[in-house]
Design an enzyme around this catalytic site. Structure first.
Site, PDB file in Angstrom:
ATOM      1  N   SER A 166       8.733  -8.173   6.750  1.00  0.00           N
ATOM      2  CA  SER A 166       9.838  -6.995   7.537  1.00  0.00           C
ATOM      3  C   SER A 166      10.944  -7.978   7.677  1.00  0.00           C
ATOM      4  CB  SER A 166       8.759  -6.471   8.696  1.00  0.00           C
ATOM      5  OG  SER A 166       8.487  -7.373   9.477  1.00  0.00           O
ATOM      6  N   ASP A 171      13.224  -6.094  18.562  1.00  0.00           N
ATOM      7  CA  ASP A 171      12.037  -4.676  19.458  1.00  0.00           C
ATOM      8  C   ASP A 171      10.759  -6.398  19.640  1.00  0.00           C
ATOM      9  OD1 ASP A 171      11.454  -6.308  16.895  1.00  0.00           O
ATOM     10  OD2 ASP A 171      11.101  -4.296  15.404  1.00  0.00           O
ATOM     11  N   HIS A 203      11.486  -8.713  15.752  1.00  0.00           N
ATOM     12  CA  HIS A 203      12.417  -9.137  14.830  1.00  0.00           C
ATOM     13  C   HIS A 203      14.135  -9.267  15.450  1.00  0.00           C
ATOM     14  CE1 HIS A 203       9.428  -6.395  13.480  1.00  0.00           C
ATOM     15  NE2 HIS A 203       9.836  -6.972  12.224  1.00  0.00           N
TER      16      HIS A 203
END
Length: 381
Positions: free
Chosen positions: A48, A353, A356
Site C-alpha cells: 500500500s 490514517d 500510511h
C-alpha cells in the site's frame, strides 16, 4: 482479547504500513545541470505504500481507499485507490522523470506505455503457505497478491505488450527503473496476531530471501536499474504505538518511538543490505540500489518543525480518532469509516490514517529517492 473482526480490519488497514520522508544526513541535491538518465518506464512492485489502485480492483472486502477522504488533497472528488490523502512517493518519482503517473496493472483499460504499477495494498513478500505453516491466518483478503504473483503479472505484461523478441525486452528494460518495496506486512501480520518479536525475527532470512530472489529474477528478465527499499521504523507508527503501549518510559526513544520494534526493523534492513551487497558482484552490469526508508523517516521526524509539520502531531494520524495517537485501538473507527474526522491541515501531519503517509510525507520521502537513490544510477543509452 482482540476480536476476529478487529484483527481482520487491522490487517487490511495495516496493508502496508506508513512510509515516510527524507534522510538522516540529507543527500546532495540534484542541480539543474546534473543529467537525468533517459527513462522510458517504471515498474513498481510492493504494497500500500505504492499501490495506485490495484487492491480496490482485486475484489477486496475493504475499499476505503476508493472513497473520500482518501485522495482529497490531490484527486479531490475522484479517489484512485491510493492509501493517502493525495500523491504517493512513486507519483513524485514518475513526475521527476517526466513520465505519466503509473496506472495499476488491474486497470485493464489503462495505458501502460510508460510503465506499470503492480503493487497491491496488504500484500506480502512471502507466499500464503509460509503464514499458514505458522498459524497466521490470511483471512483478511480474498487474494494475497504476494511478490511472486506480482512478478508473474510482470512477465505476462512483458510477453503480451513489450517483448516481441529478447532484443525488444532488453532495450525497453535497459531504459527503465524497477522498484521493489515489500516485506513490512510479512512482519506486521505476525506481530498483530500475537507472535513475539523474537519469533518474527526468525522470519527475516525468508523475507529477505524472497526480495533478493525477485531482484535476481527481474535482472535476468533484462532490468539493469533496480531500486530495493528497506522497511520503516514501525515503532514510530500510530497503529503500532496504539497496539503495543508500554508503561516503561525507557521503552521509547527521545522522539516517542518504540525502541524494540525499531531495532527489529533495523535488523531486517541490515540483513537486506548485506544480501544485496553479496548479489551485486553476480550482476556487475546492473545497478542494485538500496533505498534507506528507515533513515529517511527518522530524518523527517527530527526535522519535522522545519519541514512545516506540526511538532505536537508528528506521531498522530490526521484521519482518525481516539487515544494519544488519534487512532482507534478497537479498529472500528478507522479513516474512511462513517463519522471518523479528518484534520483540517493534512500538510502538517506526517501520518495520514495511522498506517500510511500524507501526501506531504510522501513528497519528502520522494526527495530522498530522487536526490540520492536515482542519482546513483549509471546512465545507459
Amino acid at each position: 482479547m482482540v476480536s476476529s473482526a478487529a484483527l481482520f480490519n487491522i490487517n487490511i488497514i495495516l496493508s502496508t504500513i506508513i512510509k515516510m520522508s527524507s534522510v538522516f544526513l540529507l543527500p546532495r541535491a540534484l542541480s539543474v545541470s546534473e543529467p537525468r538518465c533517459p527513462t522510458e518506464a517504471i515498474y513498481q512492485f510492493g504494497d500500500s505504500i505504492s499501490d495506485t489502485g490495484n487492491q480496490i480492483r482485486d475484489h477486496s472486502v475493504l475499499d476505503y481507499a476508493a472513497h473520500l477522504p482518501y485522495g482529497q488533497t490531490y484527486f479531490h472528488d475522484k479517489p484512485t485507490g491510493r492509501w493517502s490523502d493525495g500523491l504517493l512517493m512513486i507519483d513524485y518519482i514518475a513526475m521527476d522523470l517526466k513520465l505519466p503517473l503509473l496506472n495499476p496493472y488491474l486497470d485493464k483499460n489503462a495505458s501502460f506505455n510508460n510503465g506499470v504499477n503492480f503493487a497491491v495494498a496488504a500484500s506480502t513478500a512471502l507466499d500464503d503457505w509460509f503464514f499458514a505453516a505458522r498459524n497466521i491466518p490470511m483471512k483478511w483478503a480474498k487474494n494475497n497478491a504476494a511478490l511472486k504473483v506480482q512478478l508473474n503479472w510482470f512477465k505476462t505484461y512483458l510477453n503480451s505488450s513489450v517483448c516481441q523478441s529478447n532484443t525488444d525486452c532488453a532495450r525497453k528494460l535497459r531504459r527503465s527503473f524497477v522498484i521493489l518495496e515489500t516485506g513490512g506486512n510479512d512482519y506486521s501480520y505476525a506481530l498483530f496476531q500475537g507472535k513475539s518479536i523474537q519469533e518474527v525475527q526468525t522470519y527475516i532470512p525468508d523475507v529477505v530471501g524472497a526480495i533478493v530472489d525477485a531482484v535476481r529474477e527481474v535482472i535476468r528478465l533484462g532490468a539493469i536499474r533496480v531500486v530495493v527499499t528497506g522497511t520503516l521504523p514501525e515503532g514510530c507508527s500510530p497503529i503500532f504505538l496504539t497496539a503495543f503501549p508500554n508503561s516503561d518510559p525507557k521503552a521509547y526513544d527521545d522522539k516517542g518511538c518504540l525502541r524494540d520494534l525499531n531495532e527489529f526493523q533495523m535488523s531486517h534492513n541490515n540483513n537486506l543490505k548485506g544480501a544485496l551487497a553479496k548479489l551485486r558482484p553476480k550482476f556487475p552490469h546492473a545497478d542494485i540500489i538500496y533505498a534507506d526508508y528507515y533513515a529517511a523517516f527518522l530524518s523527517v521526524l527530527r526535522r519535522a518543525e522545519s519541514l512545516g509539520f506540526e511538532p505536537r502531531s508528528t506521531l498522530k494520524a490526521c484521519c482518525g480518532t481516539g487515544g494519544l495517537y488519534n487512532f482507534d485501538k478497537n479498529l472500528t473507527k478507522v479513516c474512511g469509516a462513517p463519522g471518523v474526522p479528518v484534520c483540517p491541515n493534512p500538510e502538517q501531519h506526517i501520518s495520514w490514517d495511522g498506517t500510511h503517509l500524507t501526501q506531504n510525507g510522501n513528497r519528502h520521502m520522494s526527495e530522498f529517492l530522487i536526490n540520492d537513490t536515482l542519482s546513483r544510477i549509471r546512465c545507459t543509452q
